[in-house]
Motif scaffolding. Structure first.
Motif, short mmCIF file in Angstrom:
data_model
loop_
_atom_site.label_atom_id
_atom_site.label_comp_id
_atom_site.label_asym_id
_atom_site.label_seq_id
_atom_site.Cartn_x
_atom_site.Cartn_y
_atom_site.Cartn_z
N GLU A 48 0.83 -1.21 0.00
CA GLU A 48 0.00 0.00 0.00
C GLU A 48 0.86 1.26 0.00
OE1 GLU A 48 -2.71 -0.27 3.28
OE2 GLU A 48 -3.77 -1.98 2.43
N ALA A 51 2.21 1.84 -3.46
CA ALA A 51 1.17 2.36 -4.35
C ALA A 51 0.93 3.85 -4.08
CB ALA A 51 -0.13 1.58 -4.15
N ILE A 52 0.94 4.25 -2.82
CA ILE A 52 0.75 5.66 -2.48
C ILE A 52 1.89 6.50 -3.04
CG2 ILE A 52 0.76 7.31 -0.55
CD1 ILE A 52 -0.81 5.14 1.04
N LYS A 54 3.82 5.77 -5.58
CA LYS A 54 3.74 5.78 -7.04
C LYS A 54 2.67 6.77 -7.51
CE LYS A 54 4.36 2.29 -10.19
NZ LYS A 54 4.12 0.94 -10.72
N ASN A 55 1.52 6.78 -6.84
CA ASN A 55 0.46 7.73 -7.19
C ASN A 55 0.90 9.16 -6.96
OD1 ASN A 55 -1.26 5.68 -7.95
ND2 ASN A 55 -2.30 5.59 -5.98
N ALA A 56 1.61 9.40 -5.87
CA ALA A 56 2.09 10.75 -5.58
C ALA A 56 3.11 11.19 -6.62
CB ALA A 56 2.70 10.80 -4.18
N GLN A 57 3.95 10.27 -7.03
CA GLN A 57 4.96 10.58 -8.03
C GLN A 57 4.31 10.89 -9.37
OE1 GLN A 57 7.65 7.37 -8.90
NE2 GLN A 57 9.26 8.76 -9.59
N ASN A 58 3.28 10.16 -9.73
CA ASN A 58 2.58 10.39 -11.01
C ASN A 58 1.77 11.69 -10.97
OD1 ASN A 58 3.61 8.03 -12.09
ND2 ASN A 58 1.82 6.83 -11.53
N ALA A 59 1.30 12.07 -9.80
CA ALA A 59 0.48 13.27 -9.68
C ALA A 59 1.32 14.54 -9.58
CB ALA A 59 -0.42 13.18 -8.45
#
Length: 68
Positions: A48, A51-52, A54-59
């Motif tokens: 988890e 995933a957080i 990775k999402n922060a990096q993409n955002a």
């Protein structure tokens, strides 16, 4: 101080998840740790967390670009 707080949160989370069992009888306190449950819970937390991140990096905006 922050280390103690973090350690308390981790142990509390493991108790809630059922990986650490605390029981009292006849004035004795027994603490048992379910190793398999701890491994399962920590594995889930790591996935988890990845995933957080990775999402922060993409955002996040790309370096060198400006938003207006």
């Amino acid at each position: 101080m922050r280390t103690l707080l973090l350690l308390g949160l981790i142990v509390g989370g493991l108790v809630v998840a059922g990986a650490i069992h605390i029981s009292q009888s006849n004035g004795n306190i027994e603490i048992s740790v379910d190793k398999q449950k701890v491994e399962a819970v920590t594995g889930q937390v790591i996935r988890e967390g990845e995933a957080i991140l990775k999402n922060a990096q993409n955002a996040a905006p790309q370096a060198g670009t400006q938003t207006r």
